[in-house]
Motif scaffolding. Structure first.
Motif, PDB file in Angstrom:
ATOM      1  N   MET A 144       5.806  -7.227  11.994  1.00 38.18           N
ATOM      2  CA  MET A 144       6.383  -7.296  10.644  1.00 38.18           C
ATOM      3  C   MET A 144       5.303  -7.392   9.573  1.00 38.18           C
ATOM      4  N   LEU A 145       4.390  -8.353   9.758  1.00 37.79           N
ATOM      5  CA  LEU A 145       3.462  -8.678   8.663  1.00 37.79           C
ATOM      6  C   LEU A 145       2.233  -7.769   8.629  1.00 37.79           C
ATOM      7  N   ASP A 146       1.653  -7.480   9.782  1.00 35.30           N
ATOM      8  CA  ASP A 146       0.402  -6.713   9.798  1.00 35.30           C
ATOM      9  C   ASP A 146       0.668  -5.218   9.907  1.00 35.30           C
ATOM     10  N   VAL A 147       1.439  -4.837  10.921  1.00 33.02           N
ATOM     11  CA  VAL A 147       1.676  -3.403  11.128  1.00 33.02           C
ATOM     12  C   VAL A 147       2.650  -2.893  10.061  1.00 33.02           C
ATOM     13  N   GLY A 148       3.709  -3.657   9.808  1.00 33.07           N
ATOM     14  CA  GLY A 148       4.740  -3.214   8.865  1.00 33.07           C
ATOM     15  C   GLY A 148       4.445  -3.528   7.412  1.00 33.07           C
ATOM     16  N   ARG A 149       3.462  -4.405   7.180  1.00 29.15           N
ATOM     17  CA  ARG A 149       3.073  -4.784   5.806  1.00 29.15           C
ATOM     18  C   ARG A 149       4.310  -5.136   4.969  1.00 29.15           C
TER      19      ARG A 149
END
Ligand code: NAP
Length: 343
Positions: A144-149
């Motif tokens: 969610m946070l790193d790959v999906g920004r």
């Protein structure tokens, strides 16, 4: 409970052809490994197994991020265990550890490698170590946070949303201020999504047309789609992706039991017209994020901002049937099994 004299194991008897079946596994009694360990090794007694859809992929004879499970080997899988003998000062006797110890009572874990055992902090129960503080939650976090920004104003779609990864992904999106739509199977799991996990809307893919419901729920499109399912669900998400949207490919459970994968997605041109991106990821490439992710997860669980469900089956004899629950939708949260006779 009589003293155990054998190491019960579930071996991979043959490679599943399409749908995995209980008959793809066989029970075997092996001797309990001797405690004369080489330097760096530990002997562990498994207490609880965690089941992951990825295990189905490891049963196929194909190159992947992990080697295939060999025929007649105990099935590779995660477990929480107690160290019963140690030749490694990092894991003292009596410590609780989590690792890929396989479907067996006892395992010798070799010295450190990519899947090195992790010592479990005091006060963390086995079901938490394999569940909310395990790989599924960490996957949701980095996905969610790193790959999906993930951004605060995003309209987020999560498939497989009532499961171990999906339920945490939904809640992280909600905590960061996004609007969240979850897709799950059946009214009960959809109720968990909106009432327990805080999704703004839920779609029951078993009884509703996902594509048309998405049109109604997200008229301006989906900014971030976290996909655990693949197949027609992925196509539905692509058809509603917003301009400059992001699709995070976490898994594709709908196709894991396909003997011949269906072609698709058939609407990839939509990514071109919407200038959207689609990217896969594997948690193992993000291990540096674990300390931060764990600190956030601990705080969210402690404050009650993140909720989780575990589905704990019992009996070593029920291991294959418990694994099959992942693919029928029977699992009611993170799928676990407490091993009888272990304590
Ligand atoms: P899970 O969601 O707890 O369990 C599986 C669930 O998937 C089932 O309960 C069922 O829920 C759903 N499902 C099964 N067959 C389906 C189908 N044909 N169509 C739609 N839904 C289906 O499992 P999980 O551990 O959280 O894993 C979710 C996904 O994340 C998997 O694809 C897994 O491979 C992936 N994953 C990826 C990584 C990574 O590093 N990329 C790491 C861990 C997991 P319903 O009742 O809602 O159908």
């Amino acid at each position: 409970m009589p003293l155990q004299t054998v190491n019960r194991q579930w071996l991979l008897a043959r490679r599943p052809e399409g749908q995995v079946r209980a008959g793809d596994f066989k029970r075997h009694d092996a001797p309990i490994p001797a405690a004369d360990l080489a330097a760096g090794e530990i002997l562990v007694r498994n207490l609880m197994f965690g089941f992951d859809p990825a295990q189905r992929g490891w049963m196929d004879d194909v190159a992947s991020y992990m080697p295939p499970i060999a025929i007649d080997e105990p099935v590779r899988g995660s477990a929480v265990a107690r160290v019963v003998a140690s030749a490694n000062p990092a894991y003292p006797e009596g410590a609780m550890v989590r690792g890929l110890f396989g479907w067996q009572d006892y395992a010798v874990a070799a010295r450190s490698n990519e899947a090195a055992p992790v010592q479990i902090a005091q006060g963390v129960a086995p079901e938490q170590a394999l569940g909310v503080f395990g790989a599924a939650s960490l996957t949701a976090y980095v996905g969610m946070l790193d790959v999906g920004r993930l951004g605060a104003g995003d309209c987020v779609l999560v498939s497989g949303a009532a499961g171990a990864v999906g339920s945490i992904a939904v809640q992280i999106a909600r905590l960061r201020g996004a609007r969240v739509i979850g897709i799950a199977g059946g009214p009960e799991k959809c109720r968990w999504l909106t009432e327990d996990y805080g999704a703004d809307a839920a779609i029951d893919y078993r009884s509703e047309d996902v594509r048309s419901r998405l049109g109604a729920l997200a008229p301006d499109g989906i900014n971030l789609f976290f996909d655990n399912v693949g197949g027609s669900t992925l196509e539905a998400g692509i058809s509603h992706i917003a301009r400059f949207g992001r699709i995070v490919l976490c898994g594709a459970i709908a196709s894991y039991n396909d003997a011949h994968p269906a072609p698709g997605p058939r609407n990839l041109m939509r990514l071109v017209s919407q200038r959207a991106e689609m990217r896969g990821f594997i948690l193992l490439d993000h291990l540096d994020r674990i300390p931060t992710a764990m600190a956030d997860l601990r705080q969210w669980v402690q404050s009650g901002e993140v909720r989780y469900r575990v589905d704990i089956q019992r009996s070593f004899e029920a291991v294959p049937q418990t694994f099959l629950r992942l693919f029928s939708g029977a699992s009611q949260g993170k799928q676990l099994l407490r091993i009888d006779g272990a304590e």
